[in-house]
Design a protein around this motif. Structure first.
Motif, PDB file in Angstrom:
ATOM      1  N   THR A  45       0.833  -1.206   0.000  1.00 24.21           N
ATOM      2  CA  THR A  45       0.000   0.000   0.000  1.00 24.21           C
ATOM      3  C   THR A  45       0.864   1.250   0.000  1.00 24.21           C
ATOM      4  OG1 THR A  45      -0.090   0.332   2.400  1.00 24.21           O
ATOM      5  CG2 THR A  45      -1.657  -1.249   1.453  1.00 24.21           C
ATOM      6  N   LEU A  46       0.248   2.364  -0.289  1.00 22.63           N
ATOM      7  CA  LEU A  46       0.840   3.663   0.014  1.00 22.63           C
ATOM      8  C   LEU A  46       0.748   3.872   1.524  1.00 22.63           C
ATOM      9  CD1 LEU A  46      -0.737   5.589  -2.993  1.00 22.63           C
ATOM     10  CD2 LEU A  46       1.684   5.004  -2.699  1.00 22.63           C
ATOM     11  N   PRO A  47       1.409   4.888   2.076  1.00 23.97           N
ATOM     12  CA  PRO A  47       1.425   5.045   3.540  1.00 23.97           C
ATOM     13  C   PRO A  47       0.021   5.152   4.147  1.00 23.97           C
ATOM     14  CG  PRO A  47       3.126   6.404   2.560  1.00 23.97           C
ATOM     15  CD  PRO A  47       2.317   5.853   1.423  1.00 23.97           C
ATOM     16  N   LEU A  48      -0.225   4.311   5.160  1.00 20.85           N
ATOM     17  CA  LEU A  48      -1.521   4.237   5.822  1.00 20.85           C
ATOM     18  C   LEU A  48      -1.340   4.179   7.330  1.00 20.85           C
ATOM     19  CD1 LEU A  48      -3.455   1.473   3.810  1.00 20.85           C
ATOM     20  CD2 LEU A  48      -3.848   3.938   3.745  1.00 20.85           C
ATOM     21  N   SER A  49      -2.300   4.751   8.052  1.00 22.46           N
ATOM     22  CA  SER A  49      -2.405   4.528   9.488  1.00 22.46           C
ATOM     23  C   SER A  49      -2.973   3.138   9.732  1.00 22.46           C
ATOM     24  CB  SER A  49      -3.319   5.574  10.118  1.00 22.46           C
ATOM     25  OG  SER A  49      -2.880   6.889   9.837  1.00 22.46           O
ATOM     26  N   SER A  50      -2.678   2.570  10.885  1.00 22.11           N
ATOM     27  CA  SER A  50      -3.101   1.189  11.168  1.00 22.11           C
ATOM     28  C   SER A  50      -4.613   1.032  11.172  1.00 22.11           C
ATOM     29  CB  SER A  50      -2.530   0.740  12.514  1.00 22.11           C
ATOM     30  OG  SER A  50      -2.973   1.594  13.561  1.00 22.11           O
ATOM     31  N   TYR A  51      -5.359   2.058  11.634  1.00 16.73           N
ATOM     32  CA  TYR A  51      -6.801   1.874  11.838  1.00 16.73           C
ATOM     33  C   TYR A  51      -7.585   1.773  10.535  1.00 16.73           C
ATOM     34  CZ  TYR A  51      -7.967   6.769  10.726  1.00 16.73           C
ATOM     35  OH  TYR A  51      -8.156   7.977  10.086  1.00 16.73           O
ATOM     36  N   ILE A  52      -6.952   2.095   9.399  1.00 15.87           N
ATOM     37  CA  ILE A  52      -7.650   1.956   8.125  1.00 15.87           C
ATOM     38  C   ILE A  52      -7.078   0.833   7.263  1.00 15.87           C
ATOM     39  CG2 ILE A  52      -8.767   4.202   7.894  1.00 15.87           C
ATOM     40  CD1 ILE A  52      -6.297   5.235   6.484  1.00 15.87           C
ATOM     41  N   SER A  85      -8.212   3.937 -15.049  1.00 16.02           N
ATOM     42  CA  SER A  85      -9.200   2.900 -14.755  1.00 16.02           C
ATOM     43  C   SER A  85      -9.030   2.412 -13.324  1.00 16.02           C
ATOM     44  CB  SER A  85      -9.051   1.717 -15.716  1.00 16.02           C
ATOM     45  OG  SER A  85      -9.997   0.718 -15.427  1.00 16.02           O
ATOM     46  N   VAL A  86     -10.146   2.264 -12.645  1.00 16.22           N
ATOM     47  CA  VAL A  86     -10.168   1.719 -11.277  1.00 16.22           C
ATOM     48  C   VAL A  86     -11.107   0.522 -11.264  1.00 16.22           C
ATOM     49  CG1 VAL A  86     -10.828   2.142  -8.885  1.00 16.22           C
ATOM     50  CG2 VAL A  86      -9.640   3.927 -10.176  1.00 16.22           C
ATOM     51  N   TYR A 108      -7.965   9.720  -7.471  1.00 17.77           N
ATOM     52  CA  TYR A 108      -8.119   8.653  -6.482  1.00 17.77           C
ATOM     53  C   TYR A 108      -6.820   7.851  -6.402  1.00 17.77           C
ATOM     54  CZ  TYR A 108      -9.638   4.264  -4.350  1.00 17.77           C
ATOM     55  OH  TYR A 108      -9.738   3.164  -3.549  1.00 17.77           O
ATOM     56  N   PRO A 109      -6.186   7.768  -5.213  1.00 19.65           N
ATOM     57  CA  PRO A 109      -4.822   7.230  -5.149  1.00 19.65           C
ATOM     58  C   PRO A 109      -4.672   5.770  -4.752  1.00 19.65           C
ATOM     59  CG  PRO A 109      -5.316   8.412  -3.121  1.00 19.65           C
ATOM     60  CD  PRO A 109      -6.575   8.445  -3.964  1.00 19.65           C
ATOM     61  N   TRP A 110      -5.768   5.052  -4.448  1.00 16.94           N
ATOM     62  CA  TRP A 110      -5.623   3.784  -3.729  1.00 16.94           C
ATOM     63  C   TRP A 110      -5.782   2.540  -4.593  1.00 16.94           C
ATOM     64  CZ3 TRP A 110      -3.309   5.152   0.438  1.00 16.94           C
ATOM     65  CH2 TRP A 110      -3.627   6.348   1.065  1.00 16.94           C
ATOM     66  N   HIS A 140     -13.644  10.186   2.457  1.00 12.26           N
ATOM     67  CA  HIS A 140     -12.553   9.831   3.358  1.00 12.26           C
ATOM     68  C   HIS A 140     -11.297   9.378   2.612  1.00 12.26           C
ATOM     69  CE1 HIS A 140     -14.199  10.293   7.306  1.00 12.26           C
ATOM     70  NE2 HIS A 140     -15.168   9.400   7.155  1.00 12.26           N
ATOM     71  N   MET A 141     -11.439   8.922   1.389  1.00  8.34           N
ATOM     72  CA  MET A 141     -10.239   8.521   0.650  1.00  8.34           C
ATOM     73  C   MET A 141      -9.247   9.685   0.569  1.00  8.34           C
ATOM     74  SD  MET A 141     -10.868   5.375   0.030  1.00  8.34           S
ATOM     75  CE  MET A 141     -12.224   4.921   1.096  1.00  8.34           C
ATOM     76  N   TRP A 142      -9.793  10.897   0.636  1.00  2.66           N
ATOM     77  CA  TRP A 142      -8.969  12.097   0.692  1.00  2.66           C
ATOM     78  C   TRP A 142      -8.928  12.644   2.126  1.00  2.66           C
ATOM     79  CZ3 TRP A 142     -12.004  10.577  -3.309  1.00  2.66           C
ATOM     80  CH2 TRP A 142     -11.427  10.560  -4.585  1.00  2.66           C
TER      81      TRP A 142
END
Length: 832
Positions: free
Chosen positions: A182-189, A210-211, A249-251, A303-305
């Motif tokens: 993943t890209l940098p994430l906090s643990s809770y997500i 494309s997503v 959208y980055p994810w 929330h994605m942003w």
């Protein structure tokens, strides 16, 4: 204090001394289908730089089996919540292996067995700090990492995480699935889900980008999954947000999974958003239900942003994501054309939640003072979500929509993949708008309570507000033309003083004056006497749905404050609700009426009001257009009303058994049938045979929960006592089954059947808070609070438990406040 309850100060110190780079997680879930499997192997490899000699890793599991630091095995130093690590180098690799526990409370890794087909489903839920129940981590939002997941699961299962699947390898007894970093994430997500989920695939295409999209639910719910509408809302949202935020959208992928026994509406895990199964409609759904689902989809997407790309540093600034997402859910619903009336529901439902929360003694500023995780857990409330969103709506009007979104774009560009505080947001918005937002922030984000706004008639008309704050608002003036209330003028003004003259070139005589006519600001509206009389006569004749929402909310707040007698409110609803075209406003009026009768009516009036209200609902049900949303709303209202009085029990029972024809066009779907059966049980007109027959008709998970409620709802003190004991002592009850049991205990408002347990309640709540998870304990503390006629017991408990956990005291204080309000309103009506 337990070491599981992390504090703001110690996590800030950890963040200052540690730079976490990557976390590799390895889970083995192959044994999940076994009925006796309680735990699962879980291992994490954390790579981080350190400027301190020691730190800790969070894990609340069944065991920690070994710890390896920089290739050297360590003695395990674990207190059940923290794994202590000492002797750190400048750069470190720590491996922690142990076993996690499957959950039945919706916290951590929840395991659910479908009674329809005996299949097992798993999903995770972490916010604010339950990632550590599943795998070792550093559990705080400002320690982000790149995550790599590997999950071993039974063959044939869907296995999902935040990133796309990168490899799948057969292993003994299952399959091993690896996911892209993943890209940098906090643990809770971070997130994992696994099970034989039904999946519908789709895609979103935009300018060569494309997503991959996925919509998932349990296999037994697949016939009810309207995936195409969900995908349509998803595509609209991705179209809108990427442009509005000037950040694609980055994810990677975008899976949305509807999961059983979920504690929330949804959760914004990047690439794997989880939703409650309540959004998979097993029967006809009203436009308001579909709008609410779309709102939630768009809320989580925001929330994605707001939250995932840019994350608050600590839970004080939870509003930095939740208020924005709540605002954006309604805003995007309108902007994308998905549901153009979303602001009407917002005015009635979200603001109603905020107004109630903001009048509690435990209210807090939108920017809250959150000292530890227990406080954070209870801060997911109407202030953080709905008041914050309401205030942001006003801010957009204050700075202008274009400047607001320019500020958001700057905020994301400057802080992508980082952590922020209020100051960072204000800097971006001030730069985009050219306005100094210090005074606005002080007035709205860092204070508590709300203004009450009313118009004082006389030689001049004056807008009066308590607890003065700066508002930009509109006052609507209405007059009768025949039996219709028509808007004759609108006055826009900025106010910040206690009294502001209402002036315009021409101010017509007005039968009705509505402060905050367009619901632009956040304030409790109080109608004057002439206006209330006009509303009682002509509310349903007003064309503007937002104005009607403001008026319906003003009436309800007047009831709660003891300013409008319950009997008169019931009369107004009885006259105008059946003509209310907005089904969200109709449904809210129906729910509020039932609550007013059961909680705020004088005891001597309650039975008569309940009978007359049931007759109104029954008549409106039969008069509503066949198959309409209004018909369904009234049918649900009949179920709620019939739990308080048995006057229509024979008619309801005959219709359910097919002995008589019901209203044309009304489909008795499983949820509606259960609600009516629970009502019949609460009045003594249904029993175990009826419950068993209904369960045979609907053997779903929800059917099993409702069956439990029917059995507990029977009006027998012994039956209620057994259900009471089960709620407190049966730890095999899942979160949903506990709710079902509590609902049975409280069914029909039969205080006489459960009053004997008041002392037991106060004896149990402190032990249960220390022994059970906070989610389960919260349901018990709130759900079984005694609705007595006296404050003696609750005040005695508060006095004797001054040293109880602050989060537990908060819940008790809030329940006490509800009791105080009910007693005060009843007393006011008695005096009147």
């Amino acid at each position: 204090m337990s070491s599981a309850n992390l504090t703001r100060e110690e996590t800030a110190a950890r963040a200052a001394g540690i730079h976490l780079e990557t976390v590799d997680v390895d889970l083995d879930l192959r044994d999940a289908p076994k009925t006796d499997a309680a735990t699962f192997p879980a291992a994490s490899t954390l790579v981080f730089a350190a400027t301190v000699a020691e730190t800790w890793i969070d894990f609340i599991g069944a065991s920690v089996d070994d710890v390896v630091l920089n290739g050297v095995p360590q003695a395990v130093d674990w207190d059940g919540a923290r794994v202590r690590i000492s002797g750190l180098a400048a750069h470190n690799t720590v491996i922690v292996r142990g076993r996690g526990r499957y959950s039945s409370s919706g916290e951590g890794l929840h395991r659910f067995r479908d009674p329809v087909d005996d299949e097992v489903y798993l999903y995770t839920q972490y916010e604010p700090a339950d990632c550590r129940r599943v795998y070792p981590c550093m559990e705080q939002p400002d320690v982000k990492a790149r995550w790599r997941f590997t999950v071993t699961a039974p063959e044939g299962w869907e296995v999902l995480s935040n990133g796309p699947e990168s490899a799948r390898t057969p292993v003994d007894g299952g399959v091993r699935v690896a996911f892209a970093e993943t890209l940098p994430l906090s643990s809770y997500i971070t997130a994992v889900a696994a099970g034989p989920y039904h999946r519908v695939d789709g895609a979103w295409e935009s300018a060569g980008h494309s997503v991959a999209l996925g919509v998932l639910c349990r296999a037994s719910l697949a016939p009810h999954l309207d995936a195409q509408e969900i995908l349509d809302v998803t595509r609209r949202g991705l179209d809108y947000y990427g442009t509005a935020f000037a950040y694609a959208y980055p994810w990677g992928k975008y899976d949305q999974i509807f999961v059983p026994e979920y504690n929330l509406g949804a959760m914004e895990n990047p690439g794997l958003v989880t939703f409650t199964e309540s959004y998979v409609f097993r029967g006809k759904a009203t436009a308001a239900q579909r709008e609410a689902r779309a709102n939630t989809i768009l809320h989580e997407m925001a929330h994605m942003w707001f939250g995932d790309l840019v994350t608050m540093r600590w839970w004080d600034d939870l509003w930095l994501k939740e208020s924005f997402a709540d605002f954006m859910g309604a805003h995007a619903n309108v902007a994308t054309g998905a549901f153009p009336d979303a602001w009407v529901s917002f005015a009635s439902r979200r603001k109603g939640w905020a107004y109630e929360q903001d009048q509690l003694p435990t209210t807090h500023p939108i920017v809250a003072d959150i000292t530890d995780l227990e406080a954070a857990k209870l801060n997911f409330d109407g202030i953080t979500y709905a008041k914050g969103a309401s205030v942001l709506k006003q801010l957009v009007a204050f700075v202008g929509e274009e400047a607001f979104f320019r500020g958001a774009q700057r905020y994301f560009a400057d802080h992508a993949f980082g952590n922020t505080t209020l100051a960072d947001l204000l800097t971006a918005l001030e730069a985009s708008s050219g306005r100094d937002l210090t005074a606005w922030s002080d007035a709205w984000l860092q204070t508590t309570g709300m203004s009450e706004i009313r118009v004082e008639r006389g030689d001049t008309r004056t807008l009066v507000q308590t607890a003065p704050r700066p508002h930009r608002l509109t006052v609507g003036l209405y007059a009768f033309e025949g039996d219709r209330l028509l808007r004759r003028a609108r006055v826009e003004l900025d106010i910040d003083a206690p009294r502001t003259p209402l002036s315009a070139p021409v101010l017509p005589d007005a039968d009705l004056i509505v402060p905050n006519d367009d619901d632009r600001t956040y304030a409790k509206v109080r109608l004057d006497e002439r206006s209330t009389d006009a509303v009682a006569r002509g509310l349903s004749s007003i064309d503007d749905a937002v104005t009607r929402a403001v008026i319906w909310a003003a009436l309800w707040n007047a009831v709660r404050d003891g300013e409008l007698p319950v009997r008169r409110y019931v009369e107004i609803v009885s006259l105008h609700a059946r003509s209310e075209p907005n089904v969200a406003l109709l449904a809210d009026a129906i729910v509020h009426t039932g609550f007013a009768i059961s909680r705020y009516a004088r005891e001597d009036d309650r039975a008569g009001l309940a009978r007359s209200w049931l007759e109104v609902a029954w008549s409106a049900l039969h008069a509503a257009a066949p198959g309409s949303d209004a018909q369904l709303a009234w049918a649900r209202g009949v179920g709620a009303a019939a739990s308080m009085t048995g006057e229509r029990a024979a008619d309801i029972g005959a219709f359910m058994r097919g002995e008589t024809a019901g209203p044309a066009g009304l489909a008795l779907d499983p949820d509606l049938r259960w609600s009516w059966l629970i009502a019949l049980a609460a009045t003594g007109h249904a029993g175990p045979v009826d419950a068993d027959a209904e369960l045979a008709r609907d053997p779903s998970a929800r059917g099993h929960s409702r069956h439990r409620t029917v059995l507990a709802a029977r009006p027998d003190a012994g039956i209620r006592a057994a259900a009471w004991q089960a709620a407190w002592t049966d730890e095999s009850l899942s979160n949903d089954h506990l709710d079902a049991t509590i609902a049975g205990v409280r069914a029909g408002g039969r205080r006489d059947l459960i009053a004997a347990h008041d002392a037991d309640y106060f004896a149990r709540i402190r032990p249960v808070w220390s022994e059970r998870s906070i989610e389960i304990a919260r349901r018990l503390v709130v759900g079984l609070f005694p609705a007595s006629e006296s404050l003696v017991d609750v005040d005695a408990w508060l006095a004797a438990n001054a040293d109880a956990p602050a989060s537990l005291r908060r819940l008790v204080i809030e329940q006490r406040d509800g009791l105080v309000r009910a007693l005060r309103v009843r007393s006011a009506q008695s005096a009147g």
